[in-house]
Every structure is written in C-alpha cells, then in structure tokens.
Design an enzyme around this catalytic site. Structure first.
Site, PDB file in Angstrom:
ATOM      1  N   GLU A   1       0.817  -1.208   0.000  1.00 55.94           N
ATOM      2  CA  GLU A   1       0.000   0.000   0.000  1.00 55.94           C
ATOM      3  C   GLU A   1       0.853   1.261   0.000  1.00 55.94           C
ATOM      4  O   GLU A   1       0.534   2.238  -0.689  1.00 55.94           O
ATOM      5  CB  GLU A   1      -0.932   0.005   1.220  1.00 55.94           C
TER       6      GLU A   1
ATOM      7  N   CYS B   1     -12.276   1.592 -14.768  1.00 53.89           N
ATOM      8  CA  CYS B   1     -12.654   3.010 -14.644  1.00 53.89           C
ATOM      9  C   CYS B   1     -11.389   3.867 -14.639  1.00 53.89           C
ATOM     10  O   CYS B   1     -11.126   4.614 -13.702  1.00 53.89           O
ATOM     11  CB  CYS B   1     -13.465   3.212 -13.359  1.00 53.89           C
TER      12      CYS B   1
ATOM     13  N   CYS C   1     -16.392   1.765 -20.090  1.00 54.46           N
ATOM     14  CA  CYS C   1     -17.711   1.813 -19.458  1.00 54.46           C
ATOM     15  C   CYS C   1     -18.589   0.623 -19.817  1.00 54.46           C
ATOM     16  O   CYS C   1     -19.409   0.185 -19.005  1.00 54.46           O
ATOM     17  CB  CYS C   1     -18.416   3.116 -19.831  1.00 54.46           C
TER      18      CYS C   1
ATOM     19  N   CYS D   1     -17.980  -2.122 -17.438  1.00 53.45           N
ATOM     20  CA  CYS D   1     -18.001  -1.722 -16.030  1.00 53.45           C
ATOM     21  C   CYS D   1     -19.192  -2.363 -15.319  1.00 53.45           C
ATOM     22  O   CYS D   1     -20.332  -2.276 -15.801  1.00 53.45           O
ATOM     23  CB  CYS D   1     -18.085  -0.200 -15.919  1.00 53.45           C
TER      24      CYS D   1
ATOM     25  N   CYS E   1     -24.038   4.439 -12.639  1.00 58.24           N
ATOM     26  CA  CYS E   1     -23.137   5.568 -12.850  1.00 58.24           C
ATOM     27  C   CYS E   1     -23.839   6.764 -13.493  1.00 58.24           C
ATOM     28  O   CYS E   1     -24.267   6.713 -14.651  1.00 58.24           O
ATOM     29  CB  CYS E   1     -21.963   5.121 -13.722  1.00 58.24           C
TER      30      CYS E   1
END
Length: 358
Positions: free
Chosen positions: A44, A199, A206, A209, A215
């Site tokens: 991370e 995304c 899209c 997605c 959305c």
C-alpha cells in the site's frame, strides 16, 4: 451531485463490484498471495501515487531483502533508500523505515489492530489504514485511494476536486456507505482494481463496467469530467548547478542530504547557485577550477520544475573535498546508498552507461 444513497443502492453497488471481481478481478498480484499486515502495508505504501507494474519489482526486491518488519527496522536507512531509488516520493521510504522501527519497539513486531491504531503510525493515513485493516486483519473498514475516488466521483457525480475538504468528506461518506459488512477484504481489492483497470483516468471502459447502470456520469456521458480538475497554478522553474567533482580514477563525490526536505537522506551532487560561485567553492582546492557544462536535466516536482545544469569539475587526488557525509561513487563499484532519479540520469550521462542503477 448525489449526497445520500439508500441501503438498497449501496447493496446493489457493492454486490455488482464483488460479482465483477469474482469473475475478472486480479487475484495474482504478489501482495495477494500472503495477506499479512506487513506485506499489505508494504504494498500500500509503494502503490501510493505509483502504478502496479512499476511497484511489483520493487515490492519483490524489498521482500527478498526484508522478509519481515523486524529485518526492515534493523536495516540502515541508506540501504532502504538504495532499494527505493527510482520509485520516487522518498518520504514514503523514510516513513516506511521509521514505521517498521516503531512497530518493533512499541508493538513487539506486530502491527496494531484497527484503523485508528494503524493511523497513528508514520506514513499511514486513513485510507492505507483501512486497506491494512480490511485485507490483513479482517476488519470492516473503508478505503479512499485515488482509484476509489475516481470511481465514486463518476458513479455519484461528485463535484469538486477530491483534495477539497468538503468533497473529500462526501467521498468518505460514500466509501463507508458502499463498503459491505461481509467480504470486506475482497471488496477493498475489487474497488481498487475497478478504478485501476476499468474506470481508468482517460479511457474508461464503461461497457465492461459492473456499475455502469449506477453511474450518473455514464448516463450523462460526462465520465471524463470526473473527478473535477484541480485549478492549475503557474508552476515556477528553479535552476540548480550540480557539481560533478571527478577524481582521476573517474569517481565522483555524492554528499548525503539532510533527512528532511527534497530528496531527504539521499545522496546527491553538491550544488552552487551560479557558476560564478565555482571559484570560491570552499570544498575545492583547485585554482582556478576547470568546469565543463553538461546537458541540462529537467525534473518535475508537484510544486515546481527543476532545471539541473551539471558542471563537471576535474580534481586531482590532492584536491580536498570535505568528506563529512558522503561517498565517492563509481559505476564499477556502486555504493549501496539511495540516489535520486535525476542524479542517476546525470551519472548515466557522465559514464555513458544507462541505466547505472538497477
């Protein structure tokens, strides 16, 4: 702009994300193979503002060198910075080392449990703490990294740049509302993956997605408007003159910078503000110094651009450099120290060998 979502909306959203993850999500990344707090934390920190493909070799190198947090804590900071060289944002490496030491000294080598306790450690913000808590500790915790911000901004048409406090507060509300109570670890990885792969920033896919029916930006065909752009400020340019003090054996002097500030703790060339200062440069005994200007190196920081105009100065063995904190560097026998990327580029240019630092 959506400010509230119903429980049904939230459930539909996270179920869509999890179904997508089960079908096509990435599950073979190195840090997904053994989800310990140490490994998740390391990944991370490295992934902050850095792409996965860039991070993977650094992550594997770090794990090979420091398999445990105690081995990282015991390592010299110069060696940590050396392994980090080229990854950028070096404060992350300094905080990584300091955090490892605190975990060993104050927590007996085990990361504390939960977002609040994790957030007290150096370099661990709320989102990073959420990722560690959810993925490695089985806690219910939301995250809000750059990828997640992009997904939420588009799906819920959130206005305002994410760095604005009110916008960030709203995004955290949405992140917490859409994070499920069960399968939180999978959802955390899934929502990050969704932003990183489907995304994406410039060309979102899209049609593939999983949340396209949710959305608002997709419905309005305004996907690339979100997240809203930050108001651009004029970026100033600074000029520096690095001194490449080279001995007859070819080695050049690199001095260690202070632990804080730009390139803190890294080894860089000494500098003068202007070539006219070269003759009075106190570290040299050479009358007059004979300097050759090399090609300018440009490097961009977040708040200014730096033009580095290297000056190659040949010095004799009798010449004096105040060797208080630094190393004589030669590519045949490279020192195990952290070196800033522009310095690597200058060294490559000087020795006509690229890349010098692996």
């Amino acid at each position: 702009m959506t400010t509230e979502i119903s429980p049904d909306q939230a459930t539909s959203f996270y179920k869509s994300v999890l179904s997508w993850y089960d079908e096509v999500g990435r599950k073979d990344l190195p840090w997904q193979q053994s989800k310990t707090a140490y490994r998740v934390w390391l990944s991370e920190i490295m992934l902050q503002q850095t792409q996965v493909k860039t991070v993977i070799p650094y992550y594997l190198k770090f794990l090979d060198e420091f398999p445990t947090v105690s081995e990282l804590a015991a390592a010299p900071i110069d060696h940590v910075l050396h392994l980090w060289s080229g990854l950028g944002y070096y404060a992350r490496a300094r905080n990584l080392h300091r955090c490892a030491q605190i975990v060993c000294l104050e927590h007996q080598g085990a990361f504390p449990i939960g977002v609040e306790a994790l957030s007290e450690l150096p370099g661990i913000g709320r989102s990073t703490a959420g990722a560690i808590a959810s993925i490695a500790q089985g806690q219910h915790a939301a995250i809000l990294d750059g990828n997640v911000k992009r997904v939420l901004c588009r799906v819920f048409a959130v206005e305002g740049h994410p760095s604005i406090r009110a916008t960030e507060k709203l995004l955290w509300t949405l992140a917490e509302a859409t994070t499920p109570a069960s399968r939180c670890a999978d959802y955390t990885q899934a929502i990050m993956d969704l932003g990183a792969t489907t995304c994406s920033r410039s060309k979102p896919d899209c049609e593939r997605c999983p949340v396209k029916t949710h959305c608002i930006a997709k419905q309005q065909q305004t996907q690339t408007n979100y997240p809203n752009k930050k108001v651009k400020k004029v970026t100033p340019t600074r000029v520096s003159y690095p001194l490449l003090l080279q001995r007859p054996d070819g080695s050049v002097w690199l001095e260690k910078r202070p632990p804080t500030g730009i390139w803190g703790g890294l080894h860089c060339f000494p500098e003068v503000a202007d070539p006219s200062e070269l003759e009075s440069y106190s570290a040299l005994i050479l009358q007059p110094p004979n300097a050759k200007e090399l090609s300018t190196i440009e490097h961009a920081f977040s708040h200014f651009k730096l033009h580095m105009k290297p000056l190659l100065v040949s010095i004799s063995d009798a010449s004096h450099v105040a060797e208080t904190s630094g190393v004589w560097y030669h590519p045949a026998f490279p020192a195990q120290v952290g070196i800033a990327r522009p310095v690597e580029r200058i060294l490559s240019m000087l020795f006509s060998e690229a890349p010098l630092i692996k």
